[in-house]
Structure formats: structure tokens, C-alpha cells
Motif scaffolding. Structure first.
Motif, mmCIF file in Angstrom:
data_model
loop_
_atom_site.group_PDB
_atom_site.id
_atom_site.type_symbol
_atom_site.label_atom_id
_atom_site.label_comp_id
_atom_site.label_asym_id
_atom_site.label_seq_id
_atom_site.Cartn_x
_atom_site.Cartn_y
_atom_site.Cartn_z
ATOM 1 N N HIS A 192 0.830 -1.204 0.000
ATOM 2 C CA HIS A 192 0.000 0.000 0.000
ATOM 3 C C HIS A 192 0.867 1.258 0.000
ATOM 4 C CE1 HIS A 192 -2.248 3.256 2.061
ATOM 5 N NE2 HIS A 192 -3.177 2.895 1.209
ATOM 6 N N LEU A 193 1.876 1.278 0.818
ATOM 7 C CA LEU A 193 2.768 2.433 0.888
ATOM 8 C C LEU A 193 3.433 2.690 -0.462
ATOM 9 C CD1 LEU A 193 4.175 4.632 2.569
ATOM 10 C CD2 LEU A 193 5.889 2.918 3.181
ATOM 11 N N ALA A 194 3.926 1.631 -1.090
ATOM 12 C CA ALA A 194 4.625 1.785 -2.370
ATOM 13 C C ALA A 194 3.701 2.304 -3.461
ATOM 14 C CB ALA A 194 5.253 0.455 -2.789
ATOM 15 N N ILE A 195 2.511 1.747 -3.571
ATOM 16 C CA ILE A 195 1.612 2.186 -4.646
ATOM 17 C C ILE A 195 1.023 3.560 -4.335
ATOM 18 C CG2 ILE A 195 -0.558 1.099 -3.938
ATOM 19 C CD1 ILE A 195 -0.591 0.277 -7.105
ATOM 20 N N THR A 196 0.840 3.891 -3.066
ATOM 21 C CA THR A 196 0.359 5.220 -2.697
ATOM 22 C C THR A 196 1.389 6.282 -3.068
ATOM 23 O OG1 THR A 196 -1.040 4.353 -0.938
ATOM 24 C CG2 THR A 196 -0.428 6.667 -0.778
ATOM 25 N N GLN A 197 2.657 6.008 -2.819
ATOM 26 C CA GLN A 197 3.712 6.954 -3.186
ATOM 27 C C GLN A 197 3.769 7.143 -4.701
ATOM 28 O OE1 GLN A 197 7.096 5.127 -1.246
ATOM 29 N NE2 GLN A 197 6.846 6.388 0.579
ATOM 30 N N LEU A 198 3.661 6.046 -5.435
ATOM 31 C CA LEU A 198 3.680 6.116 -6.895
ATOM 32 C C LEU A 198 2.470 6.890 -7.410
ATOM 33 C CD1 LEU A 198 5.006 5.263 -9.558
ATOM 34 C CD2 LEU A 198 3.702 3.133 -9.410
ATOM 35 N N CYS A 199 1.306 6.603 -6.867
ATOM 36 C CA CYS A 199 0.076 7.282 -7.272
ATOM 37 C C CYS A 199 0.166 8.779 -6.976
ATOM 38 C CB CYS A 199 -1.119 6.660 -6.568
ATOM 39 S SG CYS A 199 -2.702 7.338 -7.107
ATOM 40 N N THR A 200 0.720 9.133 -5.841
ATOM 41 C CA THR A 200 0.879 10.544 -5.480
ATOM 42 C C THR A 200 1.726 11.267 -6.513
ATOM 43 O OG1 THR A 200 0.612 10.044 -3.131
ATOM 44 C CG2 THR A 200 1.731 12.110 -3.683
ATOM 45 N N GLU A 201 2.810 10.630 -6.941
ATOM 46 C CA GLU A 201 3.690 11.227 -7.960
ATOM 47 C C GLU A 201 2.973 11.386 -9.298
ATOM 48 O OE1 GLU A 201 7.229 8.814 -8.206
ATOM 49 O OE2 GLU A 201 7.537 8.930 -6.039
ATOM 50 N N VAL A 202 2.274 10.348 -9.729
ATOM 51 C CA VAL A 202 1.623 10.357 -11.040
ATOM 52 C C VAL A 202 0.451 11.345 -11.065
ATOM 53 C CG1 VAL A 202 0.324 8.951 -12.701
ATOM 54 C CG2 VAL A 202 2.411 8.046 -11.663
ATOM 55 N N MET A 203 -0.292 11.448 -9.962
ATOM 56 C CA MET A 203 -1.459 12.334 -9.904
ATOM 57 C C MET A 203 -1.085 13.791 -9.621
ATOM 58 S SD MET A 203 -4.387 10.827 -10.459
ATOM 59 C CE MET A 203 -4.847 9.134 -10.781
ATOM 60 N N GLU A 204 0.186 14.048 -9.346
ATOM 61 C CA GLU A 204 0.622 15.394 -8.980
ATOM 62 C C GLU A 204 0.237 16.462 -10.005
ATOM 63 O OE1 GLU A 204 2.700 18.912 -8.282
ATOM 64 O OE2 GLU A 204 3.271 17.650 -9.970
ATOM 65 N N PRO A 205 0.319 16.209 -11.315
ATOM 66 C CA PRO A 205 -0.096 17.253 -12.268
ATOM 67 C C PRO A 205 -1.560 17.678 -12.111
ATOM 68 C CG PRO A 205 1.157 15.560 -13.398
ATOM 69 C CD PRO A 205 0.910 15.061 -12.005
ATOM 70 N N LEU A 206 -2.398 16.777 -11.607
ATOM 71 C CA LEU A 206 -3.803 17.112 -11.376
ATOM 72 C C LEU A 206 -4.024 17.684 -9.977
ATOM 73 C CD1 LEU A 206 -5.678 14.069 -12.975
ATOM 74 C CD2 LEU A 206 -5.161 16.302 -13.983
ATOM 75 N N LEU A 226 -4.009 16.068 -7.160
ATOM 76 C CA LEU A 226 -4.905 15.172 -6.438
ATOM 77 C C LEU A 226 -4.104 14.127 -5.687
ATOM 78 C CD1 LEU A 226 -7.638 14.403 -9.136
ATOM 79 C CD2 LEU A 226 -7.859 15.910 -7.163
ATOM 80 N N THR A 227 -4.526 13.838 -4.474
ATOM 81 C CA THR A 227 -3.951 12.726 -3.723
ATOM 82 C C THR A 227 -4.681 11.449 -4.138
ATOM 83 O OG1 THR A 227 -5.531 12.871 -1.904
ATOM 84 C CG2 THR A 227 -3.515 14.238 -1.737
ATOM 85 N N PRO A 228 -4.134 10.286 -3.791
ATOM 86 C CA PRO A 228 -4.847 9.042 -4.106
ATOM 87 C C PRO A 228 -6.271 9.018 -3.536
ATOM 88 C CG PRO A 228 -2.585 8.550 -3.544
ATOM 89 C CD PRO A 228 -2.788 10.010 -3.273
ATOM 90 N N LYS A 229 -6.472 9.435 -2.302
ATOM 91 C CA LYS A 229 -7.815 9.412 -1.714
ATOM 92 C C LYS A 229 -8.748 10.389 -2.426
ATOM 93 C CE LYS A 229 -7.762 6.456 1.723
ATOM 94 N NZ LYS A 229 -8.645 5.319 1.847
ATOM 95 N N GLN A 230 -8.227 11.521 -2.860
ATOM 96 C CA GLN A 230 -9.066 12.492 -3.572
ATOM 97 C C GLN A 230 -9.527 11.933 -4.909
ATOM 98 O OE1 GLN A 230 -6.344 15.763 -3.591
ATOM 99 N NE2 GLN A 230 -6.928 16.457 -1.546
#
Length: 157
Positions: free
Chosen positions: A33-47, A49-53
Motif C-alpha cells: 500500500h505504501l509503495a503504490i500510494t507513493q507512486l500514485c501521489t507522484e503520477v497524480m501530482e499534475p492534477l 490530487l492525492t490518491p484518496k481524492q
């Protein structure tokens, strides 16, 4: 159980001993969970948005006029945290809240046209996260198809 050593000079040369931790499902799920959350945070950064958002927006898109409480329960977030998520998305003009006519404490949520328009990019990036995570972990398509039903079972999804 071996006593802990106090000599640290040679510690960096020794392999890491994880003890029984690799046998704990919760521990391993937490690391994943930690690893994919960190990756998702990076990828969603242009929008911005956090993973939960982004998960909240996707959930709301498929469940319009859902209550804040229901969103929190279904995406695995505390109600107090959900309020902050929805405040942020509302300030950005991505969703609207409406007070329930039956219960003044309850609000219903729906995406705005701006929020709906953003879903196309959110979904593209969500699948990008999945592909990057699969590449990063070396998970094969077959392994992914094996683990998904297991994770759905343990999360009741």
C-alpha cells in the motif's frame, strides 16, 4: 532469541534480517500500500490530487448524490478526513454538496461538470499507476489476475 549486538561497525555488511515479518499478511499489504500510494501521489501530482481524492471523485462519479458518510465508509477513510478531502475538491470546483432535506447533519455530494471533465485524465493516470507499479514490481499479468480476486475477497469489493 539472539541478544541484540551492541557492536555496529560491521552491521552495514550484514544482510537485513526481517525476522517473521515477511510471514505477516498485514505487514506485507501495508508495504505494498505504501509503495503504490507513493507512486500514485507522484503520477497524480499534475492534477493536484492525492490518491484518496481521486478515489473519492471516481466513487462519486459512479454514485451521484451519495452522502459524505457513505463515501468515507466505501473508500476506507475516516469521516473527519473525508470532510477535508471534500472541502478541497469543493474549493477547486470539482464537486458540490447539498444538505439533506431529511437530516441537517448529512450532505449529499455530486461532481460538477468540471469534475466530470477531469475524470478522463484521472482514469488515464490511474491506469498509468497500475502499469508502472506492475513494471516496478515485476508482477506478471497472470500474477496480477491471480491476486486481484484475493484482494477483492479480503476487501469485500
Amino acid at each position: 532469541m539472539k541478544p541484540l549486538t551492541t557492536n555496529c561497525e560491521d552491521a552495514s555488511d550484514k544482510p537485513i534480517d526481517y525476522s517473521y515479518l515477511p510471514e505477516l499478511l498485514g505487514h506485507l499489504l501495508g508495504l505494498a500500500h505504501l509503495a503504490i500510494t507513493q507512486l500514485c501521489t507522484e503520477v497524480m501530482e499534475p492534477l493536484q490530487l492525492t490518491p484518496k481524492q481521486f478515489v473519492a471523485m471516481e466513487f462519486i462519479s459512479k454514485n451521484p448524490c451519495v452522502s459524505q458518510k457513505n463515501i468515507a465508509e466505501n473508500i476506507g477513510t475516516a469521516p473527519a478526513v473525508m470532510v477535508g478531502i471534500l472541502d478541497y475538491l469543493s474549493k477547486r470546483g470539482l464537486l458540490k454538496r447539498k444538505r439533506s432535506p431529511h437530516d441537517r447533519r448529512e450532505y449529499y455530494v455530486r461532481l460538477t461538470p468540471k469534475g466530470i471533465d477531469m475524470l478522463v485524465e484521472i482514469r488515464r493516470l490511474a491506469f498509468q499507476v497500475e502499469n508502472l507499479y506492475q513494471e516496478k514490481t515485476g508482477l506478471t499479468d497472470e500474477e496480477r489476475e491471480t491476486i486481484l480476486p484475493i484482494l477483492r475477497k479480503i476487501t469485500n469489493r
